[in-house]
Design an enzyme around this catalytic site. Structure first.
Site, PDB file in Angstrom:
ATOM      1  N   LYS A 147       0.879  -1.173   0.000  1.00  0.00           N
ATOM      2  CA  LYS A 147       0.000   0.000   0.000  1.00  0.00           C
ATOM      3  C   LYS A 147       0.911   1.216   0.000  1.00  0.00           C
ATOM      4  O   LYS A 147       1.565   1.529   0.991  1.00  0.00           O
ATOM      5  CB  LYS A 147      -0.924  -0.008   1.214  1.00  0.00           C
ATOM      6  N   ARG A 168      -6.964  12.714  -6.580  1.00  0.00           N
ATOM      7  CA  ARG A 168      -8.183  11.990  -6.237  1.00  0.00           C
ATOM      8  C   ARG A 168      -9.268  12.941  -5.736  1.00  0.00           C
ATOM      9  O   ARG A 168     -10.438  12.764  -6.031  1.00  0.00           O
ATOM     10  CB  ARG A 168      -7.853  10.956  -5.168  1.00  0.00           C
ATOM     11  N   LYS A 320      -6.392  -7.750  -2.930  1.00  0.00           N
ATOM     12  CA  LYS A 320      -7.452  -7.655  -3.932  1.00  0.00           C
ATOM     13  C   LYS A 320      -7.785  -9.053  -4.426  1.00  0.00           C
ATOM     14  O   LYS A 320      -6.865  -9.847  -4.675  1.00  0.00           O
ATOM     15  CB  LYS A 320      -6.986  -6.826  -5.136  1.00  0.00           C
ATOM     16  N   LYS A 344      -3.353  -2.401   7.432  1.00  0.00           N
ATOM     17  CA  LYS A 344      -2.442  -1.361   7.936  1.00  0.00           C
ATOM     18  C   LYS A 344      -1.430  -1.988   8.894  1.00  0.00           C
ATOM     19  O   LYS A 344      -1.834  -2.649   9.850  1.00  0.00           O
ATOM     20  CB  LYS A 344      -3.235  -0.284   8.685  1.00  0.00           C
ATOM     21  N   CYS A 463      18.794  33.559  26.652  1.00  0.00           N
ATOM     22  CA  CYS A 463      19.100  34.919  27.108  1.00  0.00           C
ATOM     23  C   CYS A 463      19.153  35.051  28.626  1.00  0.00           C
ATOM     24  O   CYS A 463      19.538  36.104  29.136  1.00  0.00           O
ATOM     25  CB  CYS A 463      18.084  35.906  26.541  1.00  0.00           C
TER      26      CYS A 463
END
Ligand code: IVH
Length: 731
Positions: A147, A168, A320, A344, A463
């Site tokens: 992916k 897209r 797929k 994922k 500082c």
């Protein structure tokens, strides 16, 4: 062509002679022969480009490719009317476009359902089987593909030539980005005739950054003092969506095809990919065909082990159904196919030792802790430091882990246990997509209890001024620790001057970051107001500054005095006041004096201003050092032009959208924009049917043509002034 013969020097001579001979040949060519020669060169260069960039197996040397490329360039220069849009010479980046027009997908670009973990993949397989019923094969054939973590893109080819490219968007309508996408070397400008191109083809895939090139680009940006890009995905999207194609042509972008919208039919997804490859597209060599879901789970695990060796980022795998007839039987649910799912990968986590904490001081004085770490690789990059966001997170909000790789520890009520950072802690890092890693927590080593906690310093590390805490009662985790010495603290001064001069603020052209650093370090600039006292002679003495550029810079500084009120307010760098808030303040209060004097209730009445912003604005103007700097800016001639407080609804331009094009005779573009906004109108970047007026000046561009085409009323400057007449700037 095969191997090159001879030693390099001989080869160079041979090539020079060759090029000279070719030049003689072009000079003798008539237009007809030139047409034929150009066609041959274009086909030949496309072929070798494909061998090199897509297949990775070049057959001619780079020099030979260059010679043919230069021959084509020379022919196109001599016969400009024969220049073809699919010529490889056009990849170097043509003219910039004015806007990104809408791109309609004739077949919508769908999204995918997600699966996390092996069980959810088995559920997906079971759903497919249930749906197919008796037609389900014993093992469903699947394709497992990386992916790709990039920008989804559709390419349309008409008669074998690249016709358009679009993002897209929402799946129905995206943005047209042909001008940048055509510069990507793996996007065929013409399809390979050997693959038998259909007359109309739409191909879908992903535009990605090649990872090494991305890291190298970031390294160079940091060297030049520019902000590095956060991650390859966003910068691929940012590059492709620019109006100017030149950056895209210079950055290592790839296009990898993964499906077709229209024009190709094949008995399986695998066969479709083969066909795309034969047409000249790069398809992913890591795609795997698997019989049954258990083989899919194995292939995904294997891909997961190798994912960081790939030259681009992936965030999972797409599964797929391979067989086209099964895909058709499964069909779609609302916006995604039933025959595919996105798996994922969990984000990468590692543990590494904390070496120390540095405190960095930002533009508005906010002090943030930065963990210094023993270098460690996570998610394919080496990490040496990581921000800890704020004191709250560092002192008490980090999760406690029993060991790296295990979930966080919980207390008796099941709540995650939290702790603060201690010296030498073993910290757990996660990198999920972004290059910048996140510190999740620390490992609960028994010895850590004896080690001292990390505590914020009481004074500014740059500082030495005392730091103050700004609590946020509604969101205790948002406590900010700030150094209030805005212009006396070098870290803030440099950042404040950079912000002041920036493109979206006073827009002082030619005053770059490096120059500002020199000015601050040499003590020439101790606050933004000092910019207005710089002479050309002082500037010409700086590194990389000639007399001419010094004179231009003085003129640019002078010109910035007239910037509209909203920009001048934004330029002051008040904490929490971004561009939109600056505009709201300018439009509601109308002048610098009103803003300086506004009490909290007056500020709170401004649309878009809440209690935190109001407190920051009030605090900013109460600080004597800021008031002194403002007096110096005004004394130097910065105008802070007044605007009439916001026009009531029903004013001439309330709810109207205008588009500006070309140069107006007296008003600058910023000026015109500020006046339109002050009158309640909006300014858009491109013309559509919803545009109410187009304001056109000299050398108006394609926006004017578009307005005429759509019948949108066109005004000149006088027409705009007439519309604005009841809500104008007060001099
Ligand atoms: S196929 C109908 N294959 O993932 C299925 N998509 O949610 C169409 N993506 O933004 C997508 N790698 O651009 C497919 N090998 C791959 C992909 C892939 C990345 C992106 C796709 C879209 C998202 C789908």
């Amino acid at each position: 062509m095969a191997e090159q013969d001879g030693a390099p020097a001989e080869r160079e001579v041979a090539e020079a002679v060759d090029l000279a001979a070719r030049r003689v040949a072009w000079e003798a060519l008539g237009p007809e022969a030139a047409v034929a020669r150009i066609a041959t060169l274009i086909d030949d260069l496309h072929h070798h480009n494909h061998l090199y960039h897509v297949l990775g197996s070049p057959e001619i040397s780079d020099r030979e490719y260059d010679l043919r490329f230069r021959e084509l360039e020379a022919l196109e220069l001599r016969f400009p009317h024969l220049r073809r849009p699919d010529s490889p010479t056009s990849r170097v980046g043509g003219p910039a476009v004015e806007s990104l027009p809408p791109f309609v997908h004739r077949v919508p670009m769908l999204s995918l359902a997600n699966a996390f973990g092996a069980d959810e993949l088995r559920d997906f397989d079971a759903r497919c089987r249930r749906f197919l019923g008796e037609d389900a094969p014993a093992r469903i054939p699947y394709m497992v593909e990386p992916k790709l973590d990039g920008l989804a893109m559709e390419l349309v080819y008409q008669d074998g030539r690249l016709h358009a490219a679009g993002t897209r968007g929402d799946g129905q309508v995206g943005e047209e980005v042909t001008h940048t996408v055509r510069t990507i070397r793996t996007v065929p400008l013409a399809l390979d005739p050997a693959g038998d191109p259909p007359p109309w083809l739409s191909v879908r895939g992903e535009v990605l950054f090649e990872l090494d090139g991305f890291l190298e680009m970031n390294r160079r940006r940091e060297e030049a003092g520019e902000k590095p890009f956060e991650n390859p995905r966003n910068s691929a999207a940012g590059t492709v969506r620019q109006l100017d194609p030149v950056p895209a042509s210079q950055r290592p972008l790839l296009f990898i095809a993964h499906s077709a919208g229209e024009g190709l039919q094949a008995p399986s997804h695998g066969a479709l990919l083969d066909r795309l490859a034969r047409l000249g597209f790069q398809v992913n060599p890591h795609n795997r065909r698997c019989e049954g879901i258990e083989a899919v789970i194995e292939a995904i695990a294997e891909l997961g082990r190798r994912r960081h060796d790939l030259p681009y980022e992936i965030d999972g795998a797409v599964v797929k159904v391979d067989d086209r007839a099964l895909q058709d039987a499964l069909g779609f649910v609302t916006r995604s196919p039933r025959w595919a799912v996105a798996y994922k990968y969990p984000p990468d986590q590692v543990a590494t030792r904390l070496q120390g904490v540095l405190y960095s001081v930002g533009r508005t004085g906010a002090v943030t802790p930065v963990a210094q770490l023993e270098p460690v690789r996570v998610g394919g990059v080496t990490v040496r430091n990581a921000t800890l966001h704020n004191e709250h997170q560092m002192a008490r909000e980090l999760a406690l882990f029993a060991a790296p790789g295990l979930p966080p520890l919980v207390d008796a009520e099941g709540r995650e246990r939290r702790t603060g950072l201690r010296h030498g802690d073993l910290v757990v890092l996660q990198r999920a997509g972004d290059v910048i890693p996140q510190v999740l927590g620390v490992v609960d080593e028994p010895a850590r209890q004896e080690r001292p906690a990390h505590a914020y310093p009481g004074t500014c590390p740059v500082c030495g001024d005392t730091l103050h805490r700004e609590e946020n009662p509604r969101e205790p985790e948002k406590v900010t620790i700030r150094c209030g010495n805005r212009l006396g603290c070098r870290a803030q001064l440099e950042a404040a001057v950079k912000h002041f001069a920036g493109r979206r603020a006073m827009d002082i052209e030619g005053l770059g970051e490096k120059l500002i650093e020199q000015l601050v370090r040499q003590g020439l600039v101790q606050g933004p107001a000092d910019l207005y006292g710089l002479s050309a002679a002082q500037l010409a003495g700086l590194e990389r500054m000639g007399e001419k550029s010094a004179a231009n810079l003085v003129a640019a500084i002078e010109a910035s005095k007239a910037r509209p009120l909203e920009r001048a307010i934004f330029a002051l760098g008040i904490p929490l006041v971004g561009e939109a808030t600056a505009r709201d303040l300018a439009l509601h209060l109308g002048s610098l004096e009103a803003l300086q004097e506004a009490e909290l209730d007056r500020l709170l009445a401004v649309e878009g201003v809440g209690p935190e912003v109001a407190a920051q604005v009030r605090g900013f103007f109460q600080d004597a050092r800021n008031r002194g700097e403002l007096d110096r800016l005004v004394a130097a001639g910065v105008q802070f032009p007044r605007v009439a407080p916001r026009a009531p609804a029903g004013a001439a331009l309330a709810g109207k959208t205008l588009v500006l094009t070309g140069t107006l005779p007296t008003m600058s573009r910023d000026d015109a924009k500020a006046r339109i906004l002050a009158a309640g109108g909006k300014v858009a970047g491109s013309v559509s049917k919803k545009t109410d007026y187009v304001v056109a000046g000299e050398a108006a561009g394609s926006k004017l043509d578009r307005a005429l085409e759509l019948g949108v009323p066109v005004l000149d400057e006088a027409g705009l002034l007439a519309l604005l007449s009841d809500s104008q700037e007060v001099p």
